[in-house]
Design an enzyme around this catalytic site. Structure first.
Site, PDB file in Angstrom:
ATOM      1  N   ARG A  87       0.823  -1.211   0.000  1.00  0.00           N
ATOM      2  CA  ARG A  87       0.000   0.000   0.000  1.00  0.00           C
ATOM      3  C   ARG A  87       0.860   1.265   0.000  1.00  0.00           C
ATOM      4  NH1 ARG A  87      -4.964  -1.867   4.022  1.00  0.00           N
ATOM      5  NH2 ARG A  87      -6.083  -3.019   2.426  1.00  0.00           N
ATOM      6  N   LYS A 133     -20.833 -15.063   2.608  1.00  0.00           N
ATOM      7  CA  LYS A 133     -22.220 -14.693   2.876  1.00  0.00           C
ATOM      8  C   LYS A 133     -22.963 -14.070   1.697  1.00  0.00           C
ATOM      9  CE  LYS A 133     -21.454 -13.952   7.796  1.00  0.00           C
ATOM     10  NZ  LYS A 133     -21.489 -12.961   8.883  1.00  0.00           N
ATOM     11  N   GLY A 182      -9.635  -7.556  -1.412  1.00  0.00           N
ATOM     12  CA  GLY A 182      -9.953  -8.515  -0.352  1.00  0.00           C
ATOM     13  C   GLY A 182      -9.330  -9.877  -0.553  1.00  0.00           C
ATOM     14  N   GLY A 229     -13.645  -3.435   0.437  1.00  0.00           N
ATOM     15  CA  GLY A 229     -14.961  -2.867   0.745  1.00  0.00           C
ATOM     16  C   GLY A 229     -15.399  -1.831  -0.264  1.00  0.00           C
TER      17      GLY A 229
END
Length: 422
Positions: free
Chosen positions: A40, A226, A379, A402
């Site tokens: 990053r 999920k 992710g 996200g």
């Protein structure tokens, strides 16, 4: 949402103080505090170098981790986690805060830039203010962890204004944080001309382009555990995709919704009706919705568990699905062969366990061989692609899990919406 935003190249920064929001939320060794992965920091270099070369004085800022700036709230949160309140001293709280200093980031950034990065001991306090006032063109300083201030996550206007008052221009380059309306990601843009850095520009061009005007056929591969976290993405992609592929733990909710037996597999019973709605919507819109036809099941959630392949919907009691099966692997890999664009978010199984990583590995390999534009939505999928050695074969790996999810949902990203339109 308008993806066409002004960038650092559209403004004159010479002799100006530029507040540059980066994503320096890097993993660290818990014992030593050493940075274990500087990707990053490296990703922020093109924008920072450009600003310095153009004669700007750069005031970099970022959050790191989730510090709790209020001792009372910290005690409350720790107590809720089952910690003994008697042991939660102010000294311990200060230690947890000190462990989240950006000082190691300043050191690593200095090494990568080949020049000193001046470190402030606070965010908008006397030290930051004095150092910002003295900063000369071509110099760079780093503010302390923005989340050390209560006003950051609340997007407090007074805090945002104090931060903005140190600079002349705001550059947003932390894609991993643009889905949050915080003071340093959106609030400061109320007080300064705001443009994007090169990192955000690339994300907007590539992901925005794939959503607004994709090279067809557009295939979306969605995995992860999920359905509830992906339902908005599925819903939005049903409007634009030609094929949607479902894998990972959320596939068992779809299977159960169709009347299948899922044994001890992950199941969100409350979301079964939504799963059926998505299947019906896909059929009505002529979108291919591919679901697993076979599953690798295990008798425990364990890397060394006994495992076998069964047809989807026929998982015995006491067993749980942990990966897509070989027939599904073939079905999914065939589906991406002739794609024009592929967006992938979420692994196909529990890829951390080698025995249940084959589905994720096969999809990554198939994407590495396709001629399609391949976009990995951050992710776990980004981690899997990097771990498997296919990162350099992908068109784009998003720097924000996200944020890329909310982008694909069609949601407005506060840290992008606040930037000046091109």
């Amino acid at each position: 949402m308008n993806y066409n935003k002004k960038t650092v190249k559209d403004i004159d920064v010479k002799g100006k103080k530029v507040l540059c929001r980066c994503d320096f939320n890097v993993p660290q060794d818990k014992k030593t505090g050493a940075i274990t992965d500087d990707k990053r920091i490296v990703a922020a270099l093109p924008t920072i170098k450009y600003l310095l070369e153009q004669g700007a004085a750069v005031i970099a800022c970022s959050h790191l981790g989730k510090p709790e700036p209020s001792f009372e709230k910290w005690v409350k949160k720790q107590t809720e986690k089952g910690k003994d309140p008697a042991e939660l001293t102010e000294e311990k709280w200060k230690k947890t805060m000190a462990a989240l200093t950006l000082a190691p980031v300043a050191k690593r950034l200095s090494e990568l830039l080949g020049q000193e990065v001046i470190m402030a001991s606070d965010v908008v306090g006397p030290d930051a203010q004095a150092k910002a006032a003295a900063l000369q063109p071509g110099q760079i300083m780093l503010l302390e962890n923005t989340r050390f201030e209560k006003g950051e996550t609340k997007n407090d206007p007074a805090f945002a204004k104090t931060m903005a008052d140190m600079a002349d221009v705001y550059v947003s380059d932390a894609f991993g944080a643009v889905h949050r309306a915080h003071a340093s990601t959106a609030g400061v843009a109320e007080y300064l001309p705001a443009v994007s850095g090169f990192l955000i520009q690339k994300e907007l061009e590539i992901i925005g382009g794939a959503l607004a005007n994709p090279k067809r056929p557009l295939v979306a591969i969605l995995g992860g555990s999920k359905v509830s976290s992906k339902i908005g993405v599925i819903n939005n992609l049903l409007e634009i995709a030609d094929t949607i592929i479902i894998g990972g733990g959320m596939a068992y909710t779809f299977s159960a919704a169709k009347g299948g037996k899922v044994g001890d597999s992950l199941l969100e019973a409350d979301w079964m009706d939504y799963a059926n709605e998505m299947v019906e919507k896909a059929a009505a819109k002529g979108v291919k919705l591919l679901l697993p036809i076979d599953t690798v099941v295990a008798d425990a959630f364990d890397a060394n568990a006994n495992h076998k392949v069964v047809p989807t919907g026929e998982i015995p009691d006491g067993w749980q699905g942990l990966d897509i099966g070989p027939d599904t692997v073939k079905l999914y890999c065939d589906a991406v062969k002739d794609a024009g664009t592929v967006i992938w978010n979420g692994p196909m199984g529990v890829f951390e366990f080698p025995a249940f990583a084959k589905g994720t590995e096969a999809v990554a390999e198939a994407l590495s061989k396709t001629k399609a534009i391949t976009i990995i939505g951050g992710g776990d999928s980004a981690a899997a692609v990097q771990q498997l050695g296919y990162a350099d074969k992908m068109t784009h790996i998003s720097t924000g899990g996200g944020a890329s999810l909310e982008f694909m949902e069609g949601k407005e990203l506060p840290g992008v919406a606040c930037l000046l339109d091109a």
